[in-house]
Every structure is written in structure tokens, then in C-alpha cells.
Design a protein around this motif. Structure first.
Motif, PDB file in Angstrom:
ATOM      1  N   ALA A  34       0.817  -1.210   0.000  1.00 49.74           N
ATOM      2  CA  ALA A  34       0.000   0.000   0.000  1.00 49.74           C
ATOM      3  C   ALA A  34       0.855   1.266   0.000  1.00 49.74           C
ATOM      4  O   ALA A  34       0.542   2.232  -0.697  1.00 49.74           O
ATOM      5  CB  ALA A  34      -0.938  -0.004   1.207  1.00 49.74           C
ATOM      6  N   GLU A  35       1.923   1.281   0.769  1.00 51.44           N
ATOM      7  CA  GLU A  35       2.799   2.462   0.828  1.00 51.44           C
ATOM      8  C   GLU A  35       3.376   2.764  -0.555  1.00 51.44           C
ATOM      9  O   GLU A  35       3.381   3.912  -1.005  1.00 51.44           O
ATOM     10  CB  GLU A  35       3.923   2.224   1.842  1.00 51.44           C
ATOM     11  CG  GLU A  35       4.785   3.421   2.091  1.00 51.44           C
ATOM     12  CD  GLU A  35       4.104   4.491   2.935  1.00 51.44           C
ATOM     13  OE1 GLU A  35       4.338   5.677   2.661  1.00 51.44           O
ATOM     14  OE2 GLU A  35       3.340   4.139   3.847  1.00 51.44           O
ATOM     15  N   ARG A  36       3.838   1.733  -1.244  1.00 52.86           N
ATOM     16  CA  ARG A  36       4.403   1.898  -2.594  1.00 52.86           C
ATOM     17  C   ARG A  36       3.320   2.362  -3.571  1.00 52.86           C
ATOM     18  O   ARG A  36       3.595   3.181  -4.455  1.00 52.86           O
ATOM     19  CB  ARG A  36       5.004   0.564  -3.030  1.00 52.86           C
ATOM     20  CG  ARG A  36       5.624   0.560  -4.393  1.00 52.86           C
ATOM     21  CD  ARG A  36       6.257  -0.792  -4.672  1.00 52.86           C
ATOM     22  NE  ARG A  36       6.271  -1.071  -6.090  1.00 52.86           N
ATOM     23  CZ  ARG A  36       6.301  -2.272  -6.633  1.00 52.86           C
ATOM     24  NH1 ARG A  36       6.338  -3.351  -5.856  1.00 52.86           N
ATOM     25  NH2 ARG A  36       6.314  -2.425  -7.925  1.00 52.86           N
ATOM     26  N   ALA A  37       2.104   1.871  -3.418  1.00 60.50           N
ATOM     27  CA  ALA A  37       1.013   2.273  -4.318  1.00 60.50           C
ATOM     28  C   ALA A  37       0.740   3.764  -4.203  1.00 60.50           C
ATOM     29  O   ALA A  37       0.449   4.431  -5.200  1.00 60.50           O
ATOM     30  CB  ALA A  37      -0.246   1.469  -4.015  1.00 60.50           C
ATOM     31  N   PHE A  38       0.850   4.305  -2.989  1.00 60.32           N
ATOM     32  CA  PHE A  38       0.597   5.732  -2.791  1.00 60.32           C
ATOM     33  C   PHE A  38       1.800   6.599  -3.166  1.00 60.32           C
ATOM     34  O   PHE A  38       1.658   7.813  -3.298  1.00 60.32           O
ATOM     35  CB  PHE A  38       0.153   6.011  -1.358  1.00 60.32           C
ATOM     36  CG  PHE A  38      -1.328   5.832  -1.179  1.00 60.32           C
ATOM     37  CD1 PHE A  38      -2.201   6.870  -1.419  1.00 60.32           C
ATOM     38  CD2 PHE A  38      -1.842   4.606  -0.808  1.00 60.32           C
ATOM     39  CE1 PHE A  38      -3.569   6.705  -1.284  1.00 60.32           C
ATOM     40  CE2 PHE A  38      -3.207   4.420  -0.668  1.00 60.32           C
ATOM     41  CZ  PHE A  38      -4.076   5.473  -0.908  1.00 60.32           C
ATOM     42  N   ALA A  39       2.949   6.003  -3.377  1.00 58.76           N
ATOM     43  CA  ALA A  39       4.147   6.780  -3.716  1.00 58.76           C
ATOM     44  C   ALA A  39       4.036   7.457  -5.078  1.00 58.76           C
ATOM     45  O   ALA A  39       4.733   8.430  -5.340  1.00 58.76           O
ATOM     46  CB  ALA A  39       5.384   5.884  -3.682  1.00 58.76           C
ATOM     47  N   VAL A  40       3.152   6.973  -5.956  1.00 56.06           N
ATOM     48  CA  VAL A  40       2.988   7.577  -7.284  1.00 56.06           C
ATOM     49  C   VAL A  40       1.850   8.592  -7.310  1.00 56.06           C
ATOM     50  O   VAL A  40       1.556   9.162  -8.362  1.00 56.06           O
ATOM     51  CB  VAL A  40       2.793   6.509  -8.385  1.00 56.06           C
ATOM     52  CG1 VAL A  40       4.029   5.633  -8.513  1.00 56.06           C
ATOM     53  CG2 VAL A  40       1.538   5.694  -8.150  1.00 56.06           C
ATOM     54  N   LEU A  41       1.211   8.826  -6.173  1.00 56.53           N
ATOM     55  CA  LEU A  41       0.167   9.839  -6.073  1.00 56.53           C
ATOM     56  C   LEU A  41       0.734  11.109  -5.446  1.00 56.53           C
ATOM     57  O   LEU A  41       1.506  11.033  -4.488  1.00 56.53           O
ATOM     58  CB  LEU A  41      -1.000   9.344  -5.216  1.00 56.53           C
ATOM     59  CG  LEU A  41      -2.090   8.552  -5.944  1.00 56.53           C
ATOM     60  CD1 LEU A  41      -1.612   7.152  -6.270  1.00 56.53           C
ATOM     61  CD2 LEU A  41      -3.345   8.505  -5.113  1.00 56.53           C
ATOM     62  N   ALA A  42       0.366  12.243  -5.999  1.00 58.61           N
ATOM     63  CA  ALA A  42       0.754  13.520  -5.406  1.00 58.61           C
ATOM     64  C   ALA A  42       0.124  13.615  -4.014  1.00 58.61           C
ATOM     65  O   ALA A  42      -0.947  13.053  -3.777  1.00 58.61           O
ATOM     66  CB  ALA A  42       0.285  14.665  -6.286  1.00 58.61           C
ATOM     67  N   PRO A  43       0.779  14.320  -3.096  1.00 58.35           N
ATOM     68  CA  PRO A  43       0.218  14.454  -1.744  1.00 58.35           C
ATOM     69  C   PRO A  43      -1.193  15.047  -1.730  1.00 58.35           C
ATOM     70  O   PRO A  43      -1.991  14.724  -0.863  1.00 58.35           O
ATOM     71  CB  PRO A  43       1.205  15.381  -1.040  1.00 58.35           C
ATOM     72  CG  PRO A  43       2.481  15.232  -1.794  1.00 58.35           C
ATOM     73  CD  PRO A  43       2.084  14.965  -3.216  1.00 58.35           C
TER      74      PRO A  43
END
Length: 155
Positions: A34-43
Motif C-alpha cells: 500500500a505504501e508503494r502504491a501511494f508513492a505515485v500519487l501527489a500528496p
């Protein structure tokens, strides 16, 4: 088979780099990360995905990541996502992708399934990479008054 069409106002739009971001997002989900999945989303990304509530991605990143971890735990193995015929539009530092997406998974309760849905992504290029700033997923619903999701559709 995946095909790709591109429009751009610049001489070298590099649509493959845009699709690589979506590929990384899906690979992270398939890895159960999950952490890696959110790494490609802007904050400040805004996410309209299949799960309630109507809008996600406006809270804290920790809450969003934990929500995805809980969702991933509902499967015997992480779901696999794939795009069909993505269309990429690039204009400077902004990109838009629309596509049909399939999700195949084995649910803890209910067995294996494949679900097709519509996806649109907005991405912004930063100094060093593309990030997803907007994600929209939807499933059509039956227009017969039942308002039931049309989850059995296939392209």
C-alpha cells in the motif's frame, strides 16, 4: 493486447513514461504494498475510486495507506489490475489517460472474480517524475430502476 494512442502539443510527449506510473501503481497493488502504491500519487491527489466514500485522497496519507492495507487484506492474494487500450493525452506537464481497467482477485469471501470498470487519470510532471493528481474509477449501473451496479460487463 494493449494499444496506445497519444496526442500532444510538444514534440516529444513521452507517453510511455505516463503509462509507467500507472504500471507502477498496479504493480504495487499486485505486490500488496500500500505504501508503494501511494508513492505515485501527489500528496494533494483527489481519488474517486470504487470504494466509499464518494471522494478519497483529501485526508492524511497515513489514513489512506491504512485503508488500502485493510482493503488488500480482504483478498487471499493481492488483486491484479490491467488496462485495456489506454489513450494518453500529454500537453506540457499535464497528462490525461482514459482506459478500461480489469481487476482480477480471489476474495476472502466470495471466490475469484474479474471486474471491468472505467478509469481516468490526471497526472502532473514534476521536476523529476510524473505523479497522479486525479484518479476516477466508475462502474456503470443498470438504468432499469434497480440502480444495481453492472459488474458483469466485459469489453
Amino acid at each position: 493486447m494493449t494499444t496506445m494512442r497519444t496526442t500532444d502539443t510538444r514534440p516529444d510527449p513521452d507517453p510511455a513514461a505516463v503509462l509507467d506510473v500507472l504500471g507502477e501503481h498496479h504493480a504495487a497493488i499486485a505486490a500488496g504494498d500500500a505504501e508503494r502504491a501511494f508513492a505515485v500519487l501527489a500528496p494533494d491527489a483527489v481519488v474517486y475510486n470504487l470504494a466509499p466514500p464518494l471522494i478519497a485522497g483529501t485526508g492524511s496519507r497515513d489514513t489512506d495507506v491504512e485503508g488500502m492495507r485493510q482493503w488488500l487484506a480482504t483478498f487471499t492474494a493481492p488483486p491484479r489490475l490491467a488496462h485495456r487500450d489506454p489513450v494518453v493525452h500529454v500537453d506540457g506537464d499535464l497528462a490525461l489517460v482514459h482506459t478500461l481497467t480489469s481487476m482480477t482477485a480471489q476474495a476472502q469471501q466470495g471466490g475469484e472474480f474479474t471486474l471491468w470498470f472505467r478509469s481516468t487519470y490526471g497526472l502532473r510532471r514534476t521536476a523529476d517524475r510524473w505523479l497522479i493528481v486525479h484518479q476516477h474509477e466508475s462502474v456503470p449501473f443498470h438504468m432499469d430502476g434497480s440502480f444495481l451496479a453492472a459488474t458483469g460487463l466485459e469489453p
